[in-house]
Design a protein around this motif. Structure first.
Motif, mmCIF file in Angstrom:
data_model
loop_
_atom_site.group_PDB
_atom_site.id
_atom_site.type_symbol
_atom_site.label_atom_id
_atom_site.label_comp_id
_atom_site.label_asym_id
_atom_site.label_seq_id
_atom_site.Cartn_x
_atom_site.Cartn_y
_atom_site.Cartn_z
ATOM 1 N N THR A 59 0.975 -1.214 0.152
ATOM 2 C CA THR A 59 0.012 -0.012 0.045
ATOM 3 C C THR A 59 1.118 1.163 -0.003
ATOM 4 O O THR A 59 0.504 2.299 -0.751
ATOM 5 C CB THR A 59 -1.002 -0.044 1.196
ATOM 6 N N ASP A 158 0.965 -3.305 -10.144
ATOM 7 C CA ASP A 158 0.930 -3.834 -8.798
ATOM 8 C C ASP A 158 1.033 -5.453 -8.863
ATOM 9 O O ASP A 158 -0.153 -6.134 -9.426
ATOM 10 C CB ASP A 158 -0.681 -3.437 -8.378
ATOM 11 N N HIS A 161 0.618 -9.957 -5.958
ATOM 12 C CA HIS A 161 0.313 -11.408 -6.049
ATOM 13 C C HIS A 161 1.324 -11.883 -6.954
ATOM 14 O O HIS A 161 1.215 -13.166 -7.052
ATOM 15 C CB HIS A 161 -1.088 -11.661 -6.892
ATOM 16 N N SER A 182 3.790 -7.275 -2.610
ATOM 17 C CA SER A 182 3.647 -7.277 -1.406
ATOM 18 C C SER A 182 4.017 -8.492 -0.695
ATOM 19 O O SER A 182 3.890 -9.331 -1.378
ATOM 20 C CB SER A 182 2.056 -7.225 -1.247
ATOM 21 N N LYS A 187 0.740 -13.611 1.782
ATOM 22 C CA LYS A 187 1.270 -13.726 0.445
ATOM 23 C C LYS A 187 2.626 -14.723 0.125
ATOM 24 O O LYS A 187 2.975 -15.297 0.948
ATOM 25 C CB LYS A 187 2.028 -12.227 -0.064
ATOM 26 N N TYR A 325 -11.881 -10.162 -5.941
ATOM 27 C CA TYR A 325 -12.261 -9.364 -5.107
ATOM 28 C C TYR A 325 -13.904 -9.041 -5.321
ATOM 29 O O TYR A 325 -14.077 -9.400 -6.589
ATOM 30 C CB TYR A 325 -11.540 -8.079 -4.964
#
Ligand SMILES: Cc1ncc(COP(=O)(O)O)c(C=O)c1O
Length: 382
Positions: A59, A158, A161, A182, A187, A325
């Motif tokens: 983030t 991003d 994953h 991340s 993860k 999501y």
């Protein structure tokens, strides 16, 4: 008593992690520097990326990615970044932190941004594209790279994953202006909370190190280990943040990194078991992996009708899947884009992430698949 099957169970090599952490404790250095430097070097060596800065979360990394590109390129409040609605909200919040506007394009059959939809959303205010490799998949990422290059748009990847994802044998990330990973608790490369922000440009990598340490132009580790007179003097160039990570997180990360490739190979094995066992049930829609993509397989997702009923019925059998999501436009703050991405909306109501972790056995996967097939058959005739 039936054994519980959870969505995620991270695996830590406990003794090795403790030895790495012990080194920090014995040295008396748990903060920024020492292990964080080792991990940044190890991450660059592993991925082939030129720069890597270890931060306290993806983030924070995404926020800094947007902020630094905005500063460098003179973007104004209200300028637009095209993004996906099918992601964790961090992706899109990062755009809003900097008063830019997330413009949602739809996803394709890989559940990643569809280049055709991105093209349709371009306006004179478009400055960048934010691409999410959902579940580790690269989707049509290479087309998005070309689209951005042809139009002079910045590309933010991003890769939360995607630790270990390769496309045509190469780690992802070097094509983007900035790539963010991340290493949050569940993860593929688990720590407790941390991430990596990898800028393509050396100047931005140097800049981000100041931003993550209050705007101070010399970090404490360099001041402690580096020579030179007056090392207690530093300048503060702007209001920065406290976004860097620390040596305890890096200790966990260094151990996890040693196992990342074999761990991801096991995840792909689990995915292959799911594929084989679910192939006979057309009511369970599987998500393809893009050609040329060696996915990190953070997720194994399927789509079914009456998803919520199916989830609850799985829970009754001690199987606890997840949803990655809900289409972000269902949330109040992104509702301005409701109805603009029908494919994401359809996925949002149907997606299930089946259990995916290193402790799953073939028998566990069989149990999940059998339960899912039975439930889907039952709810479809209700
Ligand atoms: C796609 C995506 N982007 C960003 C993030 C944020 O990562 P972090 O928890 O490291 O801040 C996540 C975490 O779940 C994610 O899944």
């Amino acid at each position: 008593m039936m054994q519980t099957i959870q969505l995620f169970v991270p695996t830590f090599r406990v003794e090795e992690c403790l030895a790495e952490i012990r080194e920090c404790l014995e040295k008396g250095w748990t903060g920024l520097g020492f292990k964080t430097v080792q991990f940044e070097e190890a991450w660059k060596a592993y991925t082939g990326l030129t720069h890597a800065h270890f931060v306290n979360s993806a983030t924070a990394g995404l926020h800094l990615a947007v902020r630094l590109l905005k500063e460098q390129n003179g973007w104004q409040a209200g300028d637009e970044i095209i993004s996906t609605p099918l992601t964790f909200v961090s992706t899109n919040h990062a755009i809003l932190y900097e008063h830019l506007k997330p413009v949602f394009a739809d996803v394709d059959e890989y559940l990643c941004l569809d280049p055709a939809s991105v093209l349709a959303r371009l306006t004179p205010q478009t400055r960048a594209v934010m691409f999410v490799g959902l579940g580790g998949n690269t989707g049509r990422y290479e087309e998005i790279v070309s689209l951005c290059r042809e139009r002079g748009l910045k590309l933010i990847l991003d890769a939360s994953h995607m630790a270990g994802t390769r496309v045509h044998g190469q780690h992802v990330g070097s094509e983007a202006d900035v790539t963010v990973f991340s290493f949050q608790a569940v993860k593929n490369l688990p720590t407790a909370d941390s991430g990596m922000v990898c800028f393509a440009e050396a100047a931005l990598d140097a800049e981000v190190r100041k931003w993550t340490w209050m705007g101070i132009n010399k970090d404490t580790y360099s001041r402690t280990t580096g020579g030179g007179a007056y090392k207690w003097y530093y300048d503060v160039e702007h209001v920065g943040f406290k976004d860097h990570s620390n040596s305890v997180m890096a200790a966990l990360a260094l151990v996890s990194l040693k196992y990342l490739d074999p761990d991801n190979a096991y995840r792909r094995q689990v995915a292959a078991w799911y594929d084989a066992l679910l192939a006979s049930e057309p009511r369970i829609e599987r998500i393809p992996v893009a050609p040329g993509c060696e996915s990190a397989r953070h997720l194994y997702q399927v789509m079914v009708d009456r998803r919520d009923e199916v989830m609850l019925a799985l829970n009754e059998q001690q199987i606890y899947p997840g949803v990655h999501y809900r289409d972000n436009t269902v949330y109040k703050m992104y509702a301005y884009a409701q109805g603009t991405c029908p494919r994401s909306q359809r996925a949002s109501d149907r997606l299930i992430s089946l259990p995916m972790h290193l402790r799953l056995t073939h028998a566990d996967v069989q149990r999940v698949c059998q339960a899912l097939k039975d439930i889907v058959a039952r709810v479809s005739i209700k």
